[in-house]
Design an enzyme around this catalytic site. Structure first.
Site, PDB file in Angstrom:
ATOM      1  N   ARG A 164      32.907 -23.392  23.013  1.00  0.00           N
ATOM      2  CA  ARG A 164      33.796 -23.124  21.877  1.00  0.00           C
ATOM      3  C   ARG A 164      34.390 -21.715  21.879  1.00  0.00           C
ATOM      4  O   ARG A 164      35.586 -21.560  21.627  1.00  0.00           O
ATOM      5  CB  ARG A 164      33.095 -23.420  20.551  1.00  0.00           C
ATOM      6  CG  ARG A 164      32.679 -24.905  20.422  1.00  0.00           C
ATOM      7  CD  ARG A 164      32.218 -25.265  19.017  1.00  0.00           C
ATOM      8  NE  ARG A 164      33.305 -25.157  18.074  1.00  0.00           N
ATOM      9  CZ  ARG A 164      33.503 -24.138  17.268  1.00  0.00           C
ATOM     10  NH1 ARG A 164      32.643 -23.134  17.228  1.00  0.00           N
ATOM     11  NH2 ARG A 164      34.542 -24.113  16.479  1.00  0.00           N
ATOM     12  N   TYR A 170      30.291 -30.095  18.516  1.00  0.00           N
ATOM     13  CA  TYR A 170      31.146 -29.706  19.640  1.00  0.00           C
ATOM     14  C   TYR A 170      30.445 -28.662  20.524  1.00  0.00           C
ATOM     15  O   TYR A 170      31.078 -27.773  21.073  1.00  0.00           O
ATOM     16  CB  TYR A 170      32.518 -29.226  19.131  1.00  0.00           C
ATOM     17  CG  TYR A 170      33.149 -30.234  18.185  1.00  0.00           C
ATOM     18  CD1 TYR A 170      33.638 -31.433  18.680  1.00  0.00           C
ATOM     19  CD2 TYR A 170      33.199 -30.017  16.815  1.00  0.00           C
ATOM     20  CE1 TYR A 170      34.168 -32.388  17.829  1.00  0.00           C
ATOM     21  CE2 TYR A 170      33.732 -30.972  15.947  1.00  0.00           C
ATOM     22  CZ  TYR A 170      34.219 -32.153  16.465  1.00  0.00           C
ATOM     23  OH  TYR A 170      34.737 -33.096  15.614  1.00  0.00           O
ATOM     24  N   GLU A 200      35.559 -39.401   7.611  1.00  0.00           N
ATOM     25  CA  GLU A 200      35.061 -39.301   8.998  1.00  0.00           C
ATOM     26  C   GLU A 200      34.640 -37.877   9.327  1.00  0.00           C
ATOM     27  O   GLU A 200      35.223 -37.238  10.198  1.00  0.00           O
ATOM     28  CB  GLU A 200      36.170 -39.702   9.981  1.00  0.00           C
ATOM     29  CG  GLU A 200      36.773 -41.058   9.792  1.00  0.00           C
ATOM     30  CD  GLU A 200      38.028 -41.258  10.648  1.00  0.00           C
ATOM     31  OE1 GLU A 200      38.616 -40.266  11.134  1.00  0.00           O
ATOM     32  OE2 GLU A 200      38.423 -42.406  10.829  1.00  0.00           O
ATOM     33  N   PRO A 201      33.658 -37.337   8.637  1.00  0.00           N
ATOM     34  CA  PRO A 201      33.253 -35.964   8.923  1.00  0.00           C
ATOM     35  C   PRO A 201      32.403 -35.880  10.193  1.00  0.00           C
ATOM     36  O   PRO A 201      31.549 -36.739  10.424  1.00  0.00           O
ATOM     37  CB  PRO A 201      32.405 -35.588   7.702  1.00  0.00           C
ATOM     38  CG  PRO A 201      31.829 -36.889   7.259  1.00  0.00           C
ATOM     39  CD  PRO A 201      32.849 -37.958   7.587  1.00  0.00           C
ATOM     40  N   GLY A 202      32.664 -34.888  11.025  1.00  0.00           N
ATOM     41  CA  GLY A 202      31.833 -34.653  12.192  1.00  0.00           C
ATOM     42  C   GLY A 202      31.166 -33.288  12.058  1.00  0.00           C
ATOM     43  O   GLY A 202      29.967 -33.153  11.847  1.00  0.00           O
ATOM     44  N   ARG A 203      32.017 -32.267  12.121  1.00  0.00           N
ATOM     45  CA  ARG A 203      31.540 -30.891  12.092  1.00  0.00           C
ATOM     46  C   ARG A 203      30.692 -30.577  10.853  1.00  0.00           C
ATOM     47  O   ARG A 203      29.667 -29.903  10.945  1.00  0.00           O
ATOM     48  CB  ARG A 203      32.748 -29.949  12.124  1.00  0.00           C
ATOM     49  CG  ARG A 203      32.416 -28.499  12.389  1.00  0.00           C
ATOM     50  CD  ARG A 203      33.676 -27.634  12.214  1.00  0.00           C
ATOM     51  NE  ARG A 203      34.805 -28.113  12.957  1.00  0.00           N
ATOM     52  CZ  ARG A 203      35.094 -27.761  14.216  1.00  0.00           C
ATOM     53  NH1 ARG A 203      34.334 -26.902  14.848  1.00  0.00           N
ATOM     54  NH2 ARG A 203      36.150 -28.257  14.823  1.00  0.00           N
ATOM     55  N   CYS A 235      30.926 -16.764  36.683  1.00  0.00           N
ATOM     56  CA  CYS A 235      31.835 -15.791  37.286  1.00  0.00           C
ATOM     57  C   CYS A 235      33.253 -15.917  36.773  1.00  0.00           C
ATOM     58  O   CYS A 235      34.173 -16.223  37.542  1.00  0.00           O
ATOM     59  CB  CYS A 235      31.840 -15.955  38.799  1.00  0.00           C
ATOM     60  SG  CYS A 235      30.223 -15.724  39.467  1.00  0.00           S
ATOM     61  N   GLU A 236      33.460 -15.779  35.489  1.00  0.00           N
ATOM     62  CA  GLU A 236      34.819 -15.580  34.982  1.00  0.00           C
ATOM     63  C   GLU A 236      34.727 -14.876  33.640  1.00  0.00           C
ATOM     64  O   GLU A 236      33.747 -15.028  32.914  1.00  0.00           O
ATOM     65  CB  GLU A 236      35.600 -16.904  34.894  1.00  0.00           C
ATOM     66  CG  GLU A 236      35.007 -17.962  34.022  1.00  0.00           C
ATOM     67  CD  GLU A 236      35.975 -19.133  33.890  1.00  0.00           C
ATOM     68  OE1 GLU A 236      36.926 -18.988  33.112  1.00  0.00           O
ATOM     69  OE2 GLU A 236      35.781 -20.163  34.550  1.00  0.00           O
TER      70      GLU A 236
HETATM   71  C1  LIG Z   1      37.691 -35.238  15.449  1.00  0.00           C
HETATM   72  C2  LIG Z   1      37.988 -36.271  14.439  1.00  0.00           C
HETATM   73  C3  LIG Z   1      37.212 -36.341  13.280  1.00  0.00           C
HETATM   74  C4  LIG Z   1      36.128 -35.359  12.948  1.00  0.00           C
HETATM   75  O1  LIG Z   1      36.601 -34.073  12.717  1.00  0.00           O
HETATM   76  P1  LIG Z   1      35.625 -32.959  12.126  1.00  0.00           P
HETATM   77  O2  LIG Z   1      36.462 -31.760  12.039  1.00  0.00           O
HETATM   78  O3  LIG Z   1      34.508 -32.804  13.093  1.00  0.00           O
HETATM   79  O4  LIG Z   1      35.156 -33.431  10.793  1.00  0.00           O
HETATM   80  C5  LIG Z   1      37.488 -37.374  12.399  1.00  0.00           C
HETATM   81  N1  LIG Z   1      38.468 -38.282  12.649  1.00  0.00           N
HETATM   82  C6  LIG Z   1      39.230 -38.228  13.755  1.00  0.00           C
HETATM   83  C7  LIG Z   1      40.290 -39.241  13.973  1.00  0.00           C
HETATM   84  C8  LIG Z   1      39.023 -37.211  14.685  1.00  0.00           C
HETATM   85  O5  LIG Z   1      39.799 -37.151  15.773  1.00  0.00           O
END
Ligand SMILES: *Cc1c(COP(=O)(O)O)cnc(C)c1O
Length: 421
Positions: A314, A375, A275-278, A346-347
């Site tokens: 971030r 993100y 489950e890669p996102g980043r 303004c912070e």
């Molecule tokens: C956030 C998340 C991801 C993705 O994480 P990355 O660091 O973006 O790869 C995968 N699985 C679950 C359950 C998450 O909460």
């Protein structure tokens, strides 16, 4: 290689000059590279070659429909964490059997939505969730495929806000209690227990925690099989880190990660999910901002940008570093000087970088925040009534606005006045 490179002295996204997009859509904005998104997806897909696997993009990283469609057409599944994300995945054409539902707080309504629309599996995180899932599945008249997310008590060695695999974190079921909880799940009539899920955190820059976690998952697989569970799918989560400071970071390679997966769980004959996102979206996007003022303070100079913490949170939220580069390439040998790079909110938290070494950049010039694809846009807000900034997708020499900037009227008209006013 992320396809954001200088050509003829000007920063390009693939074959499109950033300045050309800025002139057309105004600043600030996010810009994504199709080639980079696909390259990262394919690198991971190829790293798992030889195993039965599915790369499920964790769409919370960047969930614009155009990005989802780009990845879905390449074959990606999706990892969703809300009913809204589930609907986004479906709207982008992802079939239900390629959508995985994660998250510790799925509501009965969200579960119903996914059961009716079709789902690959739920990654269940607690016994109460299991009970709700069993009840709703019974109501809908289906059997819900599930894995149970185990918490392996492994230190991911990442920022505390994005570490999820230690026993003190709110995620999953302690691995020590797994047998008991699997037995409960196995006895529920409307659940089909198909596997194990683990996700230990985000922005991991070392493979060792993955190795530890996956070894524990492999051991657990054998134990649960001996208990009579037909464990046939392992969801190994996301979390692979990316280089945010290009000059001094070298995160693990997808090929090494793939080898690790095969080494730790390859012998089990399970279907593998990640489950890669980043890793897919992070370096595929930049935020482009214009310098409004260059201000000289006492012993300190400030670059005041039109982008702010509401557009890219971030740095304020995770103390994150983003490389910030001028869109006009500095001449070779240009001297750099330290400067604070800030937004107009303004912070003091609205600071992107302190005493960052930068070549001279004048008011009216553009800068690019690298590695802002994940993100970034998804965490933006309209704080200070600053409109959500547009998103642009580049494909070779073409580009398109994939989310337009709202007008002030559109923003104001979302509010409604009660009858007594
Ligand atoms: C956030 C998340 C991801 C993705 O994480 P990355 O660091 O973006 O790869 C995968 N699985 C679950 C359950 C998450 O909460």
């Amino acid at each position: 290689m992320d396809h954001f490179i200088y050509k003829d002295g000007a920063l390009h996204a693939e074959d499109v000059p950033i300045a050309e997009i800025a002139a057309a859509v105004g600043t600030p904005f996010y810009v994504y590279s199709t080639a980079t998104l696909l390259r990262h997806y394919r690198m991971l897909d190829e790293a798992l070659e030889g195993t039965d696997h599915l790369v499920c993009y964790a769409m919370k990283a960047a969930s614009n429909q155009a990005i989802l469609k780009t990845l879905a057409q390449a074959g990606a599944g999706m990892d969703v964490v809300s009913g809204g994300e589930y609907m986004r995945a479906k709207a982008a054409g992802v079939p239900g059997d390629k959508i995985v539902f994660s998250g510790i707080g799925k509501t009965a309504d969200e579960i119903r939505l996914a059961l009716k629309g079709g789902i690959r599996q739920f990654n269940v995180e607690s016994e109460p969730e299991m009970e709700v899932l069993n009840r709703v599945a019974c109501e809908v008249g289906v059997t819900a495929p599930i894995t149970i997310r185990v918490n392996p008590d492994v230190d991911a060695k990442t920022h505390a806000k994005i570490a999820t695999g230690k026993s003190e974190n709110k995620f999953g079921i302690p691995i020590a209690r797994a047998r008991e909880v699997y037995a409960m799940a196995g006895a529920m009539e409307h659940l089909d227990v198909i596997g194990i899920d683990v996700h230990i955190g985000s922005q991991l820059t070392d493979l060792a925690p993955f190795e530890l976690a996956y070894q524990k998952v492999a051991e657990l697989t054998e134990i649960l099989r001996a208990d009579g569970h037909n464990i046939r799918r392992l969801d190994l989560g996301g979390g692979l880190g990316i280089p945010y400071a290009r000059s001094n970071e070298a995160p693990p390679l997808p090929t090494d990660y793939g080898a690790l997966v095969k080494r730790t769980v390859g012998h089990l004959g399970c279907e593998i999910e990640i489950e890669p996102g980043r890793l897919i979206a992070g370096n595929a996007g930049c935020m482009i901002s214009e310098v409004i003022y260059v201000k000289s303070g006492e012993g300190r100079n400030f670059l005041i940008l039109d982008g702010a913490m509401n557009d890219l949170i971030r740095p304020a939220m995770y103390e994150a570093h983003h490389d910030i580069i001028p869109v006009i390439e500095p001449a070779p040998g240009t001297e750099q000087a330290p400067i604070d790079i800030v937004g107009p909110v303004c912070e003091s938290g609205d600071t992107f970088a302190k005493q960052r070494m930068m070549p001279p950049v004048a008011a009216g010039e553009l800068v690019a925040f690298r590695s802002a694809g994940a993100y970034g846009a998804v965490m933006s807000s309209e704080y200070n009534t600053r409109p959500l900034i547009p998103e642009v997708l580049v494909h070779g020499d073409q580009y398109a606005v994939i989310r337009a900037r709202p007008t002030f009227d559109e923003m104001i008209n979302r509010d409604t006045i009660p009858p007594w006013l």
